[in-house]
Design a protein around this motif. Structure first.
Motif, PDB file in Angstrom:
ATOM      1  N   CYS A 274      12.727 -27.802 101.413  1.00 43.40           N
ATOM      2  CA  CYS A 274      11.616 -27.129 100.725  1.00 43.40           C
ATOM      3  C   CYS A 274      12.125 -25.910  99.965  1.00 43.40           C
ATOM      4  CB  CYS A 274      10.555 -26.676 101.722  1.00 43.40           C
ATOM      5  SG  CYS A 274       9.643 -28.007 102.531  1.00 43.40           S
ATOM      6  N   LEU A 275      12.985 -25.121 100.630  1.00 43.61           N
ATOM      7  CA  LEU A 275      13.491 -23.894 100.018  1.00 43.61           C
ATOM      8  C   LEU A 275      14.429 -24.196  98.857  1.00 43.61           C
ATOM      9  CD1 LEU A 275      14.144 -21.898 103.324  1.00 43.61           C
ATOM     10  CD2 LEU A 275      12.206 -21.657 101.742  1.00 43.61           C
ATOM     11  N   ARG A 278      12.464 -24.915  95.884  1.00 42.28           N
ATOM     12  CA  ARG A 278      11.506 -23.853  95.555  1.00 42.28           C
ATOM     13  C   ARG A 278      10.060 -24.298  95.773  1.00 42.28           C
ATOM     14  NH1 ARG A 278      13.628 -19.556  93.343  1.00 42.28           N
ATOM     15  NH2 ARG A 278      11.622 -18.896  92.408  1.00 42.28           N
ATOM     16  N   GLN A 279       9.869 -25.151  96.774  1.00 43.18           N
ATOM     17  CA  GLN A 279       8.520 -25.573  97.136  1.00 43.18           C
ATOM     18  C   GLN A 279       8.047 -24.658  98.271  1.00 43.18           C
ATOM     19  OE1 GLN A 279       7.770 -29.821  97.434  1.00 43.18           O
ATOM     20  NE2 GLN A 279       9.667 -30.275  96.344  1.00 43.18           N
ATOM     21  N   PHE A 280       7.787 -23.406  97.896  1.00 36.67           N
ATOM     22  CA  PHE A 280       7.523 -22.370  98.894  1.00 36.67           C
ATOM     23  C   PHE A 280       6.186 -22.556  99.613  1.00 36.67           C
ATOM     24  CE2 PHE A 280      10.319 -20.106  95.753  1.00 36.67           C
ATOM     25  CZ  PHE A 280      11.460 -20.128  96.556  1.00 36.67           C
ATOM     26  N   GLY A 283       6.727 -25.243 101.997  1.00 40.45           N
ATOM     27  CA  GLY A 283       7.581 -24.716 103.057  1.00 40.45           C
ATOM     28  C   GLY A 283       6.823 -23.795 104.001  1.00 40.45           C
ATOM     29  N   GLY A 284       5.920 -22.968 103.434  1.00 44.05           N
ATOM     30  CA  GLY A 284       5.137 -22.057 104.272  1.00 44.05           C
ATOM     31  C   GLY A 284       4.236 -22.803 105.230  1.00 44.05           C
ATOM     32  N   LYS A 304      13.638 -16.386 103.669  1.00 41.89           N
ATOM     33  CA  LYS A 304      13.480 -17.051 102.375  1.00 41.89           C
ATOM     34  C   LYS A 304      12.057 -17.575 102.169  1.00 41.89           C
ATOM     35  CE  LYS A 304      18.184 -18.604 101.309  1.00 41.89           C
ATOM     36  NZ  LYS A 304      19.045 -19.789 101.078  1.00 41.89           N
ATOM     37  N   VAL A 305      11.437 -18.039 103.248  1.00 43.48           N
ATOM     38  CA  VAL A 305      10.065 -18.541 103.134  1.00 43.48           C
ATOM     39  C   VAL A 305       9.135 -17.411 102.718  1.00 43.48           C
ATOM     40  CG1 VAL A 305       8.087 -19.455 104.401  1.00 43.48           C
ATOM     41  CG2 VAL A 305      10.349 -20.432 104.761  1.00 43.48           C
ATOM     42  N   GLY A 308       9.991 -16.146  99.221  1.00 51.61           N
ATOM     43  CA  GLY A 308       9.618 -17.124  98.207  1.00 51.61           C
ATOM     44  C   GLY A 308       8.123 -17.123  97.944  1.00 51.61           C
ATOM     45  N   LEU A 309       7.344 -17.044  99.004  1.00 52.25           N
ATOM     46  CA  LEU A 309       5.884 -17.005  98.849  1.00 52.25           C
ATOM     47  C   LEU A 309       5.452 -15.730  98.112  1.00 52.25           C
ATOM     48  CD1 LEU A 309       4.847 -18.334 102.369  1.00 52.25           C
ATOM     49  CD2 LEU A 309       4.435 -19.479 100.186  1.00 52.25           C
ATOM     50  N   ALA A 318       2.009 -15.901 102.788  1.00 47.96           N
ATOM     51  CA  ALA A 318       3.183 -15.149 103.231  1.00 47.96           C
ATOM     52  C   ALA A 318       2.843 -14.301 104.452  1.00 47.96           C
ATOM     53  CB  ALA A 318       3.698 -14.268 102.098  1.00 47.96           C
TER      54      ALA A 318
END
Length: 330
Positions: A274-275, A278-280, A283-284, A304-305, A308-309, A318
C-alpha cells in the motif's frame, strides 16, 4: 590408433555387459524369480542405466508385459528396506515412459517408487510430462487417464498426481498442471496441501494473479485446506509485485472470513505494498484492521502511514490511525 582401439574395446565390453545383464534379468523374469532382479542389478555396477535392462519386455504383447511388470512390483512390496529396489524401479519407470504406450503403467510404477521412499531420476519429469501431454492431446480427460490405473489393479493417489503436477510445472506446462489438480477429485483423490503448494508457488513465480486467487479460493472454500505460511507469503508477494494491492487485501479478507490464520508477515507485506503504491487511504484502513488482529506494523511503516495520510489531507483517518497505535501503547 592405440587409443581408438582401446575405445572400441571398452565400448564392446560395455555392450557385452549390458547384453548379459538384460539376459540375466530376462531369465529371472521367465522363471518368475523376481527377487533375483535386485541382486542382478546390484552387481551390475551402474550398467543398468543404458541400454535399459528391461527392454526385452517390448517383445512381449502389451497385456503380457503389463502383467509381468505388475508381478515384479507386487514381489517388491514386502522387501525391506523399502528403498532396496530403487534401481529396479528406476529402470522399469524409464522403460515404461519410453514405450509406445506409457500410461497408465508408468503411473503405477511411479506410485510404487514414491511409496518406497525413492526419488525418480530428474529426467523423469520431462518423460512423464511428454507422455501425459501426448495422451491428453487425444481428447482424454484428466480423470479418465488417471482412472485407467484401475484397469491394471492400481488407483490414483495424491503422491502420484502431485509428482505429475510438479513435472508439468518444471516443463512450463502450468495450465495443464492446474487441469490435473482440478481433475484429481473426479478420479477419487482430492488435491492436498502439496498439490496446491506446488501450483501456487509456480503461479506466483509467473505472477499470475487471477490464477493464484482462483486456486486459493478452490483449496479453501471447496476442500477446506489452509495454505501454508510460505505459500501464502509467495502468493501475496507476487500480487504485490503486480501492484494489485486491493486484490491482495481481498485475499486476506476472504481467508480470515474462512477462519484461515493469516500471519503478521502477510499483513506487513501487504501494508508495505500500500505504501509503495502511495495508496495511503487503503493503507490506513488496512492497518486498523491489522491491529484488530493483534498485529502492530513495524515502526517505520506506522510512521509512513500517518505521514502519507497527512500529506494528502486525510487528517481524520490519520488521527484515527494515530489513536489506534496509542491505544495499543505502540
Amino acid at each position: 590408433m592405440a587409443a581408438a582401439k582401446l575405445h572400441v574395446s571398452v565400448r564392446s565390453f560395455v555392450s557385452s555387459s549390458a547384453r548379459m545383464l538384460e539376459e540375466s534379468i530376462k531369465a529371472a523374469v521367465e522363471a518368475k524369480r523376481y527377487e533375483q532382479i535386485l541382486d542382478i542389478l546390484s552387481s551390475s555396477k551402474g550398467s543398468h542405466n543404458n541400454p535399459n535392462p528391461f527392454s526385452f519386455l517390448s517383445t512381449f504383447p502389451e497385456n503380457a508385459s503389463v502383467k509381468i511388470v505388475d508381478e515384479i512390483l507386487q514381489s517388491f512390496t514386502p522387501i525391506r528396506p523399502r528403498s532396496r529396489p530403487r534401481f529396479a524401479y528406476s529402470s522399469l519407470l524409464s522403460y515404461s515412459l519410453q514405450s509406445s504406450n506409457p500410461l497408465p503403467l508408468a503411473l503405477a510404477i511411479l506410485q510404487r517408487t514414491l511409496r518406497s521412499g525413492c526419488i525418480p531420476v530428474p529426467q523423469t519429469h520431462l518423460l512423464l510430462s511428454t507422455a501425459w501431454i501426448e495422451r491428453r492431446s487425444k481428447s482424454r480427460s484428466v480423470a479418465s487417464i488417471l482412472l485407467e490405473m484401475q484397469d491394471i489393479g492400481y488407483a490414483p493417489d495424491c503422491g502420484t498426481c502431485n509428482y505429475l503436477i510438479s513435472s508439468l510445472c518444471k516443463v512450463d506446462q502450468i495450465d495443464e498442471a492446474v487441469n490435473v489438480s482440478k481433475g484429481m477429485a473426479r478420479a477419487g483423490c482430492n488435491p492436498d496441501l502439496d498439490s496446491y503448494g506446488t501450483l501456487i508457488d509456480n503461479l506466483s513465480e509467473l505472477r499470475m494473479t487471477s490464477a493464484i486467487i482462483e486456486t486459493l479460493n478452490e483449496m479453501v472454500a471447496r476442500f477446506g485446506l489452509s495454505p501454508r505460511k510460505e505459500t501464502l507469503v509467495k502468493a501475496l508477494g507476487a500480487i504485490r509485485a503486480n501492484k494489485e494491492i486491493s486484490r491482495a487485501i481481498e485475499i486476506i479478507e476472504f481467508l480470515t472470513n474462512e477462519s484461515v490464520h493469516v500471519g503478521f508477515e502477510c499483513y506487513q507485506l501487504v501494508l508495505e505494498g500500500c505504501l509503495e503504491n502511495r495508496q495511503f487511504i487503503l493503507g490506513g484502513k488496512f492497518v486498523i484492521e491489522m491491529t484488530k488482529r493483534g498485529f502492530i506494523p513495524y515502526i517505520r511503516s506506522r510512521q509512513k502511514v500517518v505521514e502519507g495520510l497527512a500529506s494528502i489531507g486525510e487528517w481524520e483517518l490519520a488521527n484515527a490511525v494515530r489513536r489506534r497505535f496509542a491505544e495499543l501503547r505502540s
